[in-house]
Design a protein around this motif. Structure first.
Motif, mmCIF file in Angstrom:
data_model
loop_
_atom_site.group_PDB
_atom_site.id
_atom_site.type_symbol
_atom_site.label_atom_id
_atom_site.label_comp_id
_atom_site.label_asym_id
_atom_site.label_seq_id
_atom_site.Cartn_x
_atom_site.Cartn_y
_atom_site.Cartn_z
ATOM 1 N N ILE A 295 38.758 24.781 51.146
ATOM 2 C CA ILE A 295 39.513 25.280 51.961
ATOM 3 C C ILE A 295 39.726 26.255 51.324
ATOM 4 C CG2 ILE A 295 41.421 25.072 52.986
ATOM 5 C CD1 ILE A 295 41.388 22.005 53.627
ATOM 6 N N ASN A 296 40.117 26.277 50.293
ATOM 7 C CA ASN A 296 40.509 27.754 49.674
ATOM 8 C C ASN A 296 39.722 28.460 49.686
ATOM 9 O OD1 ASN A 296 42.941 28.681 48.326
ATOM 10 N ND2 ASN A 296 41.492 28.543 45.944
ATOM 11 N N ALA A 297 38.692 28.317 49.996
ATOM 12 C CA ALA A 297 37.571 29.331 49.657
ATOM 13 C C ALA A 297 36.960 29.839 50.913
ATOM 14 C CB ALA A 297 36.224 28.971 49.456
ATOM 15 N N PRO A 298 36.749 31.080 51.383
ATOM 16 C CA PRO A 298 36.308 32.091 49.915
ATOM 17 C C PRO A 298 37.180 33.563 49.015
ATOM 18 C CG PRO A 298 36.219 33.339 51.890
ATOM 19 C CD PRO A 298 36.960 32.274 52.541
ATOM 20 N N GLY A 299 36.902 32.966 47.833
ATOM 21 C CA GLY A 299 38.311 34.238 46.784
ATOM 22 C C GLY A 299 39.274 32.788 46.366
ATOM 23 N N LEU A 320 41.893 49.052 30.476
ATOM 24 C CA LEU A 320 43.245 48.237 30.599
ATOM 25 C C LEU A 320 43.873 46.893 30.970
ATOM 26 C CD1 LEU A 320 45.355 51.196 30.671
ATOM 27 C CD2 LEU A 320 44.539 50.520 28.448
ATOM 28 N N TYR A 321 42.865 45.773 32.171
ATOM 29 C CA TYR A 321 43.300 44.728 32.342
ATOM 30 C C TYR A 321 42.860 43.657 31.141
ATOM 31 C CZ TYR A 321 44.869 45.905 36.848
ATOM 32 O OH TYR A 321 45.639 45.992 37.514
ATOM 33 N N ASP A 322 42.606 42.794 30.975
ATOM 34 C CA ASP A 322 42.203 41.107 30.560
ATOM 35 C C ASP A 322 40.911 40.881 31.787
ATOM 36 O OD1 ASP A 322 40.822 38.627 29.837
ATOM 37 O OD2 ASP A 322 42.947 37.361 29.966
ATOM 38 N N SER A 323 39.373 40.649 31.037
ATOM 39 C CA SER A 323 38.488 41.618 31.310
ATOM 40 C C SER A 323 38.442 39.916 32.749
ATOM 41 C CB SER A 323 37.508 40.713 30.466
ATOM 42 O OG SER A 323 37.160 39.977 29.434
ATOM 43 N N ARG A 324 39.090 38.618 31.663
ATOM 44 C CA ARG A 324 39.168 37.184 32.449
ATOM 45 C C ARG A 324 39.644 37.555 33.940
ATOM 46 N NH1 ARG A 324 38.474 33.866 27.274
ATOM 47 N NH2 ARG A 324 37.239 33.385 26.874
ATOM 48 N N VAL A 325 40.783 37.997 34.250
ATOM 49 C CA VAL A 325 42.273 38.297 34.950
ATOM 50 C C VAL A 325 41.466 39.064 35.918
ATOM 51 C CG1 VAL A 325 44.145 39.077 35.622
ATOM 52 C CG2 VAL A 325 43.602 37.996 32.997
ATOM 53 N N ALA A 326 40.480 40.179 35.577
ATOM 54 C CA ALA A 326 39.572 41.155 36.876
ATOM 55 C C ALA A 326 39.134 40.687 37.585
ATOM 56 C CB ALA A 326 39.207 42.497 35.862
ATOM 57 N N ALA A 327 38.090 39.455 36.565
ATOM 58 C CA ALA A 327 37.064 39.246 37.508
ATOM 59 C C ALA A 327 37.409 37.749 38.528
ATOM 60 C CB ALA A 327 36.288 37.807 36.123
ATOM 61 N N ARG A 328 38.521 37.568 37.836
ATOM 62 C CA ARG A 328 38.857 36.569 39.705
ATOM 63 C C ARG A 328 40.354 37.230 40.037
ATOM 64 N NH1 ARG A 328 42.658 31.805 36.799
ATOM 65 N NH2 ARG A 328 42.097 31.154 39.067
ATOM 66 N N ILE A 329 40.840 38.109 40.329
ATOM 67 C CA ILE A 329 41.345 39.534 40.840
ATOM 68 C C ILE A 329 39.754 40.142 41.714
ATOM 69 C CG2 ILE A 329 42.130 41.305 41.514
ATOM 70 C CD1 ILE A 329 43.981 41.112 38.530
ATOM 71 N N ASP A 330 38.569 40.426 41.292
ATOM 72 C CA ASP A 330 37.841 40.609 41.987
ATOM 73 C C ASP A 330 37.233 39.310 43.056
ATOM 74 O OD1 ASP A 330 37.468 43.529 40.575
ATOM 75 O OD2 ASP A 330 35.668 42.567 39.060
ATOM 76 N N LEU A 331 37.324 38.127 42.962
ATOM 77 C CA LEU A 331 36.867 37.524 44.658
ATOM 78 C C LEU A 331 37.756 37.364 45.291
ATOM 79 C CD1 LEU A 331 36.810 33.696 41.878
ATOM 80 C CD2 LEU A 331 34.968 35.163 42.433
ATOM 81 N N GLY A 332 39.491 38.485 45.254
ATOM 82 C CA GLY A 332 39.405 38.847 46.147
ATOM 83 C C GLY A 332 39.461 39.991 47.124
ATOM 84 N N MET A 333 38.759 40.524 46.763
ATOM 85 C CA MET A 333 38.434 42.287 47.351
ATOM 86 C C MET A 333 37.706 42.244 48.689
ATOM 87 S SD MET A 333 40.261 44.291 45.264
ATOM 88 C CE MET A 333 41.119 44.872 43.511
ATOM 89 N N ALA A 337 40.285 39.380 56.706
ATOM 90 C CA ALA A 337 40.912 39.167 57.564
ATOM 91 C C ALA A 337 41.082 38.318 58.246
ATOM 92 C CB ALA A 337 42.011 39.885 58.289
ATOM 93 N N VAL A 338 40.257 37.800 59.027
ATOM 94 C CA VAL A 338 40.086 36.603 59.865
ATOM 95 C C VAL A 338 39.863 35.506 58.448
ATOM 96 C CG1 VAL A 338 37.764 35.687 60.831
ATOM 97 C CG2 VAL A 338 38.269 37.612 60.983
ATOM 98 N N ASP A 339 38.777 35.523 58.157
ATOM 99 C CA ASP A 339 38.798 34.602 56.708
ATOM 100 C C ASP A 339 40.042 33.739 55.936
ATOM 101 O OD1 ASP A 339 35.880 34.299 56.738
ATOM 102 O OD2 ASP A 339 35.230 35.510 54.642
ATOM 103 N N TYR A 340 40.777 34.995 55.609
ATOM 104 C CA TYR A 340 42.334 35.261 55.224
ATOM 105 C C TYR A 340 43.194 34.059 56.103
ATOM 106 C CZ TYR A 340 47.121 36.006 52.637
ATOM 107 O OH TYR A 340 47.896 35.242 52.345
ATOM 108 N N ILE A 341 43.651 34.084 57.302
ATOM 109 C CA ILE A 341 43.814 33.787 58.347
ATOM 110 C C ILE A 341 43.387 32.604 57.885
ATOM 111 C CG2 ILE A 341 44.385 33.654 60.638
ATOM 112 C CD1 ILE A 341 44.547 37.024 59.938
ATOM 113 N N THR A 342 42.208 31.885 58.272
ATOM 114 C CA THR A 342 41.516 30.663 58.573
ATOM 115 C C THR A 342 41.990 29.953 57.556
ATOM 116 O OG1 THR A 342 39.471 31.882 59.961
ATOM 117 C CG2 THR A 342 39.102 29.592 58.557
ATOM 118 N N MET A 343 41.934 30.493 56.775
ATOM 119 C CA MET A 343 42.771 29.498 55.316
ATOM 120 C C MET A 343 43.925 29.466 55.325
ATOM 121 S SD MET A 343 41.015 31.753 51.547
ATOM 122 C CE MET A 343 42.025 31.161 51.197
ATOM 123 N N GLN A 344 45.087 30.398 55.949
ATOM 124 C CA GLN A 344 46.148 29.457 56.333
ATOM 125 C C GLN A 344 46.500 28.710 57.172
ATOM 126 O OE1 GLN A 344 48.396 30.390 54.408
ATOM 127 N NE2 GLN A 344 48.504 32.649 53.833
#
Length: 445
Positions: A295-299, A320-333, A337-344
């Motif tokens: 359910i929490n996929a994608p992103g 300037l970001y922690d590369s591991r944090v940046a990599a996780r933020i990238d997953l949401g980029m 909107a359709v997928d996000y609303i469907t997740m909700q």
């Protein structure tokens, strides 16, 4: 008096004139400068904390009845606004950003209780990991092992260590996927994640607006309830209950996958104690837990909502970001909107089914995390780091996804690495769960 005492015991000694707030806060501030507290704080508020302590001493001498937290040392996570300061949230990329115009609501409420805020605590950058490693400000070492530098858990790493070291009676943190309960479990203290809507998030730097919860950790369930009453500006109406007859559900799905032997032993020992004291421990399947990752996929909610917060900043300041944090933020980029609303929508349906499945039980019972705190050096590679992060977050995140409430209680014995016992329930059930947690804590001793 050691700050490792519970709040009620400290207050009794203070009321009897056998201790002073100033001495307690001074001891905490001195402890914050010791090598064992390296990397715990990003800022110390020495003068302000001592002023709050002296004010509490003066009020007590004048016969004023003080709130429970008045004049006692408290720490606040680096993502909470303090007026006149830039909120860094464990980063360096926010240097030069506009300072906060006001204290966050959480900080305002702690100040209103007279708490002596001794400092801001270190954290995973932007609260985006359950491990607690910070490449910019250093990583606090878990106090549970003086010989091996182990992770403290995250993202509220410094908050947990400040309490575990006796530098604070309460550590204000936050919990999006387990960031209170994971470090509480790994450091051997108590963490309480309330229902999200119970405490206002105004002035807290966001990770996920869907999941972020303002909450705290302390050395006991009762002390967590003191903190919760301050943060929510109203105490929970807790009606104490005996352990005998409480129905505790232990799910076979997901929560025990990959559990290490020490954690499994600690959990089973705790279950045996609870059963012997009269609790009804019931094994259930709870197959719905297996649906969370899908359910929490994608992103995932955190990457998607963090991407909205960081989109402009990360485009110009990625280095300037922690590369591991940046990599996780990238997953949401790139999530639509359709997928996000469907997740909700799918999450709402899942919550309704979970709430139905948990009817008739007083709490869901499982390990807070399935592994003991690994050595920091063992997580040097991205592969090892993300594997550990996934294991640490898995159990706790399910309760955030449920929009539930949850306690982590220590269940290890002396000489063992800390292990956490997680008690959880559905949203809005905080008071009833607190009564269960008090009874379980008493039974575990």
């Amino acid at each position: 008096m050691p700050t490792t005492a519970r709040i009620a015991a400290m207050r009794a000694r203070l009321d009897a004139g056998n201790a002073s707030h100033e001495a307690i806060v001074t001891q905490a501030l001195e402890g914050a400068k010791l090598p064992s507290a390296a990397h715990v704080f990003t800022a110390l508020y020495t003068d302000a904390a001592l002023a709050a302590a002296r004010h509490a001493d003066a009020a007590r001498k004048a016969g004023v009845q003080l709130p429970a937290l008045a004049g006692l040392p408290v720490t606040i996570k680096d993502l909470y606004d303090v007026a006149g300061e830039t909120t860094m949230a464990g980063s360096v990329v926010r240097r030069g950003a506009a300072p906060a115009a006001h204290d966050s609501v959480a900080v305002q409420r702690l100040r209103a209780q007279g708490a002596a805020i001794v400092g801001k605590t270190n954290m995973t950058e932007f609260a985006f990991s359950g491990v607690g490693i910070n490449p910019h400000h250093g990583t606090p070492h878990n106090p549970a092992d003086p010989d091996i530098a182990r992770i403290p858990g995250g993202s509220s790493s410094g908050a947990a260590v400040s309490v575990a070291l006796g530098l604070a009676v309460v550590g204000l943190g936050s919990d999006t996927g387990g960031s209170i309960r994971i470090p509480a479990a790994l450091c051997g203290i108590v963490g309480f994640k309330s229902t999200q809507s119970r405490t206002p998030r105004t002035g807290a730097f966001p990770l996920s607006q869907t999941l972020d919860t303002v909450c705290a950790m302390a050395r006991s369930v009762e002390d967590c309830l003191v903190a919760d009453a301050a943060l929510a500006d109203a105490p929970l109406a807790v009606r104490r209950r005996p352990l005998q007859g409480l129905r505790l559900a232990v799910p076979s799905t997901l929560m025990f996958d990959g559990i290490d032997r020490p954690t499994a032993r600690a959990f089973q020992r705790a279950v045996t104690k609870l059963s012997a004291a009269g609790a009804q421990v019931v094994d259930i399947t709870l197959a719905e837990l297996a649906e969370v990752a899908k359910i929490n996929a994608p992103g995932g909610f955190s990457p998607i909502e963090a991407a909205a917060v960081h989109r402009a900043t990360i485009a110009d300041g990625r280095a300037l970001y922690d590369s591991r944090v940046a990599a996780r933020i990238d997953l949401g980029m790139t999530v639509s909107a359709v997928d996000y609303i469907t997740m909700q929508q799918r999450r709402a349906d899942w919550i309704a089914r979970m709430e139905g499945a948990l009817q008739g039980f007083d709490a869901l019972l499982c390990p807070t995390v399935p592994i003991a705190a690994p050595p920091i050096e063992s997580l040097a590679t991205d592969e090892a780091f993300f594997q550990a992060n996934g294991m640490l977050l898995r159990n706790t995140f399910a309760i955030n996804f449920l929009d539930g409430c949850s306690f982590s209680l220590p269940c290890h014995e002396a000489g063992e690495l800390p292990a956490g016992l997680m008690l959880s329930s559905v949203r809005g059930d905080d008071a009833r769960l607190a009564a269960v947690a008090l009874a379980v804590e008493a039974a575990l001793g």
